[in-house]
Design a protein around this motif. Sequence first.
Motif, PDB file in Angstrom:
ATOM      1  N   PHE A 132       0.837  -1.208   0.000  1.00 39.07           N
ATOM      2  CA  PHE A 132       0.000   0.000   0.000  1.00 39.07           C
ATOM      3  C   PHE A 132       0.871   1.258   0.000  1.00 39.07           C
ATOM      4  N   LEU A 135       2.164   1.793  -3.439  1.00 44.68           N
ATOM      5  CA  LEU A 135       1.087   2.244  -4.309  1.00 44.68           C
ATOM      6  C   LEU A 135       0.814   3.738  -4.099  1.00 44.68           C
ATOM      7  N   THR A 158      -8.700   6.434  -1.645  1.00 40.93           N
ATOM      8  CA  THR A 158      -7.864   6.741  -2.805  1.00 40.93           C
ATOM      9  C   THR A 158      -7.556   5.512  -3.651  1.00 40.93           C
ATOM     10  N   VAL A 159      -8.023   4.328  -3.232  1.00 42.30           N
ATOM     11  CA  VAL A 159      -7.717   3.106  -3.970  1.00 42.30           C
ATOM     12  C   VAL A 159      -9.008   2.381  -4.342  1.00 42.30           C
ATOM     13  N   VAL A 275      -5.377  -4.358  -5.951  1.00 42.57           N
ATOM     14  CA  VAL A 275      -5.649  -2.983  -5.544  1.00 42.57           C
ATOM     15  C   VAL A 275      -4.882  -2.017  -6.440  1.00 42.57           C
ATOM     16  N   THR A 276      -5.587  -0.989  -6.916  1.00 42.94           N
ATOM     17  CA  THR A 276      -4.969   0.042  -7.738  1.00 42.94           C
ATOM     18  C   THR A 276      -5.342   1.412  -7.181  1.00 42.94           C
ATOM     19  N   ARG A 277      -4.584   2.429  -7.551  1.00 39.02           N
ATOM     20  CA  ARG A 277      -4.980   3.789  -7.215  1.00 39.02           C
ATOM     21  C   ARG A 277      -6.211   4.155  -8.024  1.00 39.02           C
ATOM     22  N   ARG A 278      -7.115   4.895  -7.398  1.00 40.83           N
ATOM     23  CA  ARG A 278      -8.363   5.277  -8.055  1.00 40.83           C
ATOM     24  C   ARG A 278      -8.063   6.052  -9.343  1.00 40.83           C
TER      25      ARG A 278
END
Length: 302
Positions: A132, A135, A158-159, A275-278
Amino acid sequence: MDLRRLRLLRELARLGSMREVADELGVTTSTVSQQLATLSREVGATLVEPQGRRVRLTPAGRRLAEHAETILAAVEAARLDLDPHAEPAGTVRVAGFATAVRRSLLPVTADLAARHPAVRLRIHEHEPAEAFALLATDDVDLALTYDYNLAPAPFDHTVEAIPLWSAPWSLGVPTDAAAGRPAPATAPEVFARFREHDWIVNSRNTADEVVVRAIGAMADFEPRIAHRADSLDLVQDLIVAGLGVGLLPADQPTVPGVRLLPLTDPQARLRSYAVTRRGRAAWPPLALILALLTARGAGPPR
């Protein structure tokens, strides 16, 4: 509002220090201060106020920082959508825990090599907290993380997190410690049988320790945490040596000398996520990887 100034405000909300923002973005602290002052004039509200030798966001600053996250994500998504039909190309940087890398990521590499040779993977093995952090600083594009149903992990706004697969976990004990005795009916009963033993937990993540302590509390005792190890192979070696008991995946083979006792009522399940950044998931190479991972995660085993 200037997008660069919104980005500075977002980073200040994340890092809490103008100096850290300046170091992160490669500018001077004076530049950060001046740009945020200009942003305050643009919106007609005070966004930052002194707090000792540091600064903090005002309520208006916090609200605008939340909007900035949404605005910047939308701008990023719009930029990526300009060429939605482009052939995926580029390097996708992944930070993930070892089991997910082996189980989810490595199996898709053959597909990439055969059908999408312009997409490359750069893989880093990390526990969720480390992934995290990488990321958040844009050092990776994708994080493969996990939690447990008995120790759910919150996801920051934010993710974006996509569930992949889940797997039951059992209590690993020395074979002779369980020989000749019927298996207890519930997880607390399993734990109660080993209340006098030492316990082994992860050295780089606290999630399984939370599970151990939660089930121990249901059995009216506090497990004595004696050893911490990140490697599941090492956990098994410690169990064989008679140094303790600990959680192990129920769907993976064990070495001679280790027996797995099922945990039910409640069950302990590890849950994995991509999980990715938004706003980043639309980037064609990353979208491709997510599609392959999701398709694989939708099937057995679970």
